[in-house]
Design a protein around this motif. Structure first.
Motif, mmCIF file in Angstrom:
data_model
loop_
_atom_site.group_PDB
_atom_site.id
_atom_site.type_symbol
_atom_site.label_atom_id
_atom_site.label_comp_id
_atom_site.label_asym_id
_atom_site.label_seq_id
_atom_site.Cartn_x
_atom_site.Cartn_y
_atom_site.Cartn_z
ATOM 1 N N PHE A 103 0.986 -1.117 0.093
ATOM 2 C CA PHE A 103 0.047 0.172 0.006
ATOM 3 C C PHE A 103 0.874 1.285 -0.005
ATOM 4 N N VAL A 104 1.831 1.191 0.718
ATOM 5 C CA VAL A 104 2.716 2.443 1.039
ATOM 6 C C VAL A 104 3.456 2.620 -0.431
ATOM 7 N N ASP A 105 3.850 1.424 -1.251
ATOM 8 C CA ASP A 105 4.677 1.566 -2.366
ATOM 9 C C ASP A 105 3.672 2.081 -3.426
ATOM 10 N N ARG A 106 2.708 1.509 -3.417
ATOM 11 C CA ARG A 106 1.543 2.143 -4.555
ATOM 12 C C ARG A 106 1.398 3.593 -4.452
ATOM 13 N N ALA A 107 1.238 3.876 -2.905
ATOM 14 C CA ALA A 107 0.730 5.496 -2.760
ATOM 15 C C ALA A 107 1.840 6.473 -3.195
ATOM 16 N N HIS A 108 3.287 6.050 -2.818
ATOM 17 C CA HIS A 108 4.507 6.695 -3.372
ATOM 18 C C HIS A 108 4.381 6.717 -4.891
ATOM 19 N N SER A 109 4.159 5.483 -5.548
ATOM 20 C CA SER A 109 4.258 5.516 -6.871
ATOM 21 C C SER A 109 3.208 6.408 -7.701
ATOM 22 N N LEU A 110 2.177 6.871 -7.025
ATOM 23 C CA LEU A 110 1.319 7.958 -7.540
ATOM 24 C C LEU A 110 1.332 9.225 -6.894
ATOM 25 N N GLY A 111 2.523 9.488 -6.402
ATOM 26 C CA GLY A 111 2.892 10.776 -5.861
ATOM 27 C C GLY A 111 2.064 11.351 -4.668
ATOM 28 N N LEU A 112 1.640 10.389 -3.676
ATOM 29 C CA LEU A 112 0.726 10.810 -2.567
ATOM 30 C C LEU A 112 1.683 10.725 -1.618
ATOM 31 N N ARG A 113 1.140 11.623 -0.495
ATOM 32 C CA ARG A 113 1.835 11.680 0.859
ATOM 33 C C ARG A 113 1.409 10.709 1.725
ATOM 34 N N THR A 114 2.176 10.185 2.562
ATOM 35 C CA THR A 114 1.710 9.414 3.642
ATOM 36 C C THR A 114 2.358 9.522 4.923
ATOM 37 N N ALA A 115 1.426 8.990 5.866
ATOM 38 C CA ALA A 115 1.905 9.112 7.327
ATOM 39 C C ALA A 115 1.166 7.880 8.064
ATOM 40 N N THR A 116 1.518 7.638 9.194
ATOM 41 C CA THR A 116 1.162 6.440 10.066
ATOM 42 C C THR A 116 0.912 6.645 11.394
ATOM 43 N N THR A 117 -0.236 6.077 11.780
ATOM 44 C CA THR A 117 -0.516 6.194 13.371
ATOM 45 C C THR A 117 -0.501 4.803 13.887
ATOM 46 N N ARG A 155 -9.137 2.665 -5.718
ATOM 47 C CA ARG A 155 -9.439 1.576 -6.358
ATOM 48 C C ARG A 155 -8.485 0.356 -6.346
ATOM 49 N N PHE A 156 -7.171 0.834 -6.020
ATOM 50 C CA PHE A 156 -6.173 -0.312 -5.812
ATOM 51 C C PHE A 156 -6.476 -1.076 -4.431
ATOM 52 N N ALA A 157 -6.723 -0.138 -3.437
ATOM 53 C CA ALA A 157 -6.868 -0.752 -2.108
ATOM 54 C C ALA A 157 -8.329 -1.504 -2.078
ATOM 55 N N HIS A 158 -9.283 -1.173 -2.768
ATOM 56 C CA HIS A 158 -10.449 -2.020 -2.784
ATOM 57 C C HIS A 158 -10.219 -3.269 -3.387
ATOM 58 N N ALA A 159 -9.552 -3.202 -4.256
ATOM 59 C CA ALA A 159 -9.284 -4.427 -5.291
ATOM 60 C C ALA A 159 -8.464 -5.447 -4.321
ATOM 61 N N ARG A 160 -7.547 -5.041 -3.413
ATOM 62 C CA ARG A 160 -6.916 -5.947 -2.799
ATOM 63 C C ARG A 160 -7.665 -6.424 -1.614
ATOM 64 N N VAL A 161 -8.812 -5.583 -0.977
ATOM 65 C CA VAL A 161 -9.204 -5.801 0.490
ATOM 66 C C VAL A 161 -10.468 -6.269 0.421
ATOM 67 N N GLY A 184 -13.990 -8.082 -0.301
ATOM 68 C CA GLY A 184 -14.274 -9.544 -0.562
ATOM 69 C C GLY A 184 -13.639 -10.342 0.662
ATOM 70 N N GLY A 185 -12.845 -9.669 1.844
ATOM 71 C CA GLY A 185 -12.265 -10.380 2.768
ATOM 72 C C GLY A 185 -10.950 -11.111 2.282
ATOM 73 N N LYS A 186 -10.181 -10.463 1.071
ATOM 74 C CA LYS A 186 -9.119 -11.093 0.400
ATOM 75 C C LYS A 186 -7.938 -10.815 1.423
ATOM 76 N N MET A 187 -7.839 -9.783 2.260
ATOM 77 C CA MET A 187 -7.004 -9.376 3.168
ATOM 78 C C MET A 187 -7.460 -9.339 4.703
ATOM 79 N N ARG A 188 -7.406 -10.518 5.524
ATOM 80 C CA ARG A 188 -7.893 -10.370 6.898
ATOM 81 C C ARG A 188 -7.418 -9.440 7.670
ATOM 82 N N GLY A 189 -8.350 -8.777 8.623
ATOM 83 C CA GLY A 189 -7.860 -7.927 9.369
ATOM 84 C C GLY A 189 -7.528 -6.489 8.836
#
Length: 841
Positions: A63-77, A226-232, A234-239
């Motif tokens: 997720f972080v790699d995809r955000a950076h490739s799209l030129g988006l800023r990120t932070a974590t909590t 769209r990228f995040a929903h495609a991965r998550v 339908g329960g494709k990624m638990r938690g």
């Protein structure tokens, strides 16, 4: 004609009804419009980003790699609960000593946080705040003022967090993305994410929420979404769950939606009463204008021109009433906003014109639906009406117009309610109440009249002339009398409902979360500590602290089929089946639980399950279904034998799944308890935690305080809006009593002309008003009890006990209203010559 009718008072009732209905609609509409605009404007700030990926484990680096490739800023909590203690001589203690501890909601943030909005901090609890520049400096933390007070610390003192101590650098004054998850009700402690590993707080079993914040260009955010929903999805990624800006502060939105839901319900009730008042006023208008319309027909006015004339008059009335009602609603929404000011913590933009236009449309719909039907015969009055007075309209045409009007009004109710279910229930309930009240009134009048006229053994029943004549008169005007009683019953039902809301319903809502509800939860009690902890609490006078066992388990199969989180469409259902359940066991059902299906298992020696009603619906199970749980590598399988409804508002320890002791007592368990502890006795828990450091004390006092505060605000807003309903109810009462005033005046004058004494005329009037008032009051009381119970269970979510005094109170109120209204309207009949009254009539 409009000016003349206004001066004569013919349009006063109808205009006031319109204004009240539009004001009720518009006030709620203006409030909802401002809330919607404010939430849309501030949604990004409420999640501190444009999009959030939330997980119960470190967020996948993809997720972080995809955000950076799209030129988006990120932070974590990283958010988790833990105990925090004062240290380094705090509160006058020696170096290295640990002061009292408190549970805190720790939030570790990375540089760049927040991506949207701003965090505000201050140098002290009472100092002016400022926008934070960056995140806490190395070796420092920022805390809530509440945590400072609880630990008796000041900015500059030190706190112990896990294996490290930190200096308190500032006080947090505003954190828009805090959220309303359970952990976040504890006081906040904010620290740097890169300092978290040195505390040693994160380990196996830690209750941690990881959030990846993403912000940037809208198109890039949409692509990342769209990228995040495609991965998550339908329960494709638990938690893993996703949050968009529309989902910011969902708990606040839910609370506001519930408040708005009930405010809309009150506005619908006002509209219903206004509709009845409009119909009664239009009926009276029609009767009083039949002769004038017939004269105009005699003078050559065609039916089409007469229809145009009447339509234009009521169009003028509708537009004027709509404008006045919209203006009153705009002023009223400021009162609603003030009532909810603590619940709505953001500045709201000014509302648009849509609520005003909707209010004016509502005025026209009310006129078309309830003023048009009685006016249709008026536009078709034949010229012969001038000579032959028996013509009284075309009932079939009027009823067809009513059917069309009621259909339009039902659509208005659905639109105003904002959803088909609520609008359908209100519209259907209104129609059913009208039919039931009208049918009961007609049948009761007919039965009473036949009884009064009946003869037994050659002698009349002991009913005086006044009673017999009054009942016969009411039956002779059967349709008009039934309409009057129905309208009076609706008005009285509204007034009784208001009284119940201000007393029983409001008190019941407050009691659903009483002031002495448990405000402390004590968790992680080990089996070997159970007896010592119970003895400690008992020795310090803490009553009701029952230690409940808790067994961690994972649901693996339902009726032999493996549980697949991806098979559930509902996000809550996916999260529930994807995590561990907390099971418990006991032989007796909890006092605040109610069995709604099946039977309680008692001290059964075989495995059985009692499941909470909401959970059963959410995961799609029912009585007889067999669930299998995995507990520390061992399987436990059992059928569902009962379904329980829990009182979550009690804040006692409750479990979704309960089983008999024989099924679970052999498995490892920890214990949990809840109890009420006064704020001044908080030191009792400090001593217990100092003795058993593994215990975690959760202070939910802030949750209870916030819930009580929200209730008070919503109650205040509802009661203000009920003022409109009260006014509409009074209009209905007046319209109902004035509806047959002309006929009563004519009949009373006729009785006097035929030789009846003043006393006999008074007796007839009194008997008629007693019958009308008693019947309307009885129906109103029963209707208010039924509607009050529906409101309690469907809206307030509690049960309302039946009050036997409502029925006599309703009957007395009905007789009093009918008697006072009748006396005011007919008092001049006895003082005027009968001939003059008949000529005027």
């Amino acid at each position: 004609m409009t000016v003349r009718d206004w001066r004569a008072g013919e349009l006063t009732m109808l205009s006031l009804s319109l204004v009240l209905a539009v004001a009720a609609f518009a006030s709620v509409g203006f409030l909802a419009d401002r809330l919607q605009q404010g939430l849309e404007r501030d949604a990004r700030r409420m999640i501190a980003a444009d999009f959030v990926v939330r997980a119960d484990h470190p967020v996948d680096a993809a997720f972080v790699d995809r955000a950076h490739s799209l030129g988006l800023r990120t932070a974590t909590t990283i958010i988790f609960p833990t105990m925090v203690a004062g240290a380094n001589g705090a509160a006058g203690q020696g170096e290295g000593a640990i002061a009292n501890a408190r549970l805190a909601a720790v939030k570790a943030v990375s540089p760049g946080y927040p991506l949207r909005g701003a965090l505000r901090i201050a140098s002290g609890p009472t100092a002016p705040d400022r926008t934070a520049q960056g995140i806490p400096a190395p070796g420092t933390v920022w805390v809530d003022a509440e945590l400072l007070g609880a630990l008796h610390l000041h900015v500059g003192d030190r706190v112990m967090l896990g294996l490290r101590t930190f200096t308190i650098g500032a006080v947090i004054t505003r954190e828009l993305d805090r959220g309303f998850a359970f952990v976040n009700f504890s006081p906040r402690l904010m620290m740097r994410a890169d300092a978290l590993p040195s505390t040693g707080l994160l380990g196996y079993g830690s209750r941690v929420t990881y959030r990846l914040l993403v912000a940037g260009d809208d198109a890039a955010v949409a692509e990342f979404t769209r990228f995040a929903h495609a991965r998550v999805d339908g329960g494709k990624m638990r938690g893993v769950a996703l949050e968009s800006l529309q989902e910011g502060q969902p708990q606040v939105r839910l609370t506001l939606d519930r408040a708005g839901h009930f405010l809309r319900l009150v506005s619908l009730l006002t509209a219903l009463l206004a509709a009845v008042a409009i119909a009664m006023a239009a009926h009276r208008y029609t009767r009083r204008h039949l002769d004038s319309c017939a004269v105009m027909r005699c003078l050559g006015l065609g039916a089409a021109a007469l229809r145009t004339l009447v339509a234009l008059e009521f169009l003028i009335v509708g537009l004027a009433g709509g404008i006045a009602g919209a203006a009153l609603g705009y002023a009223g929404h400021f009162v609603l906003l003030a009532s909810l000011r603590q619940l709505i913590a953001v500045d709201l933009p000014q509302p648009g014109l849509a609520p005003a236009l909707e209010g004016m449309a509502a005025a026209l719909v009310l006129l078309i639906g309830f003023a048009l039907p009685p006016l249709v015969p008026l536009t078709r009055v034949p010229p012969v009406r001038v000579l032959r007075r028996e013509w009284d309209g075309q009932a079939r045409t009027a009823w067809m117009a009513y059917a069309a009007g009621i259909a339009l009004f039902a659509g208005l109710l659905v639109l105003a309610a904002g959803e088909l279910k609520l609008g359908g229930i209100v519209a259907g309930g209104f129609a059913a109440t009208l039919l039931i009240f009208a049918g009961v009134a007609r049948a009761a009048l007919s039965a009473a009249s036949r009884t009064a006229r009946s003869e037994r053994a050659g002698a009349r029943l002991p009913a005086g002339v006044g009673w017999r004549y009054a009942l016969a008169s009411l039956e002779r005007r059967g349709a008009a009398s039934a309409l009057q009683i129905t309208a009076l019953a609706l008005g009285l039902m509204c007034l009784l409902l208001i009284a119940m809301t201000r007393n029983d319903l409001v008190a019941g809502w407050r009691k659903s979360t009483p002031p002495d509800a448990p405000n402390e939860f004590l968790i992680d009690i080990q089996p070997d500590q159970r007896q010592a902890v119970a003895s400690y609490l008992s020795a310090h006078g803490i009553a009701g602290a029952t230690l409940e066992p808790m067994v961690r388990a994972r649901l693996t199969t339902i009726n032999g089929k493996p549980v697949d989180p991806g098979a559930y469409r509902n996000d809550d259902a996916r999260r529930l089946v994807d995590r561990e359940f907390n099971l418990s066991y006991r032989a007796k059902p909890p006092d605040d639980n109610r069995i709604v299906q099946g039977r309680w298992f008692g001290a059964a020696q075989r495995s059985e399950i009692s499941i909470e009603e909401g959970l059963a619906k959410l995961i799609g199970v029912k009585l007889g279904d067999v669930l299998r749980f995995d507990i520390a590598g061992q399987s436990v399988e059992a059928p569902i034998t009962s379904v329980r409804k829990l009182d979550w508002g009690s804040f006692k320890v409750n479990f979704f799944v309960l089983m008999p002791p024989a099924a679970l007592d052999a498995f490892p368990a920890i214990y949990i308890t809840s109890f009420h502890l006064a704020a001044e006795r908080r030191a009792v828990l400090d001593g217990l935690i100092a003795r058993y450091p593994n215990l975690t004390a959760i202070d939910i006092g802030p949750i209870l305080a916030q819930i009580q505060h929200m209730l008070e605000q919503v109650i205040g807003a509802v009661q203000f809006l009920f003022l409109f309903t009260l006014a509409a109810g009074l209009l209905v009462l007046y319209a109902a009593l004035a509806g047959t005033r002309d006929e009563r005046m004519r009949e009373s004058a006729l009785l006097r002309a035929l030789g009846a004494s003043h006393a006999q005329v008074r007796a007839v009037q009194a008997a008629e008003f007693v019958v009308v008032g008693a019947l309307a009051g009885a129906m109103a009381a029963i209707g208010a009890q039924v509607l009050g119970s529906v409101l309690a269970t469907r809206v307030f979510d509690f049960y309302l006990d039946f009050d036997p005094w409502v029925l006599p109170a309703g009957i007395v109120a009905g007789i009093a209203c009918a008697g006072v209204g009748g006396w005011l309207s007919l008092r001049r009949v006895l003082t005027r010559p009968a001939g003059q009254t008949l000529r005027d009539a």
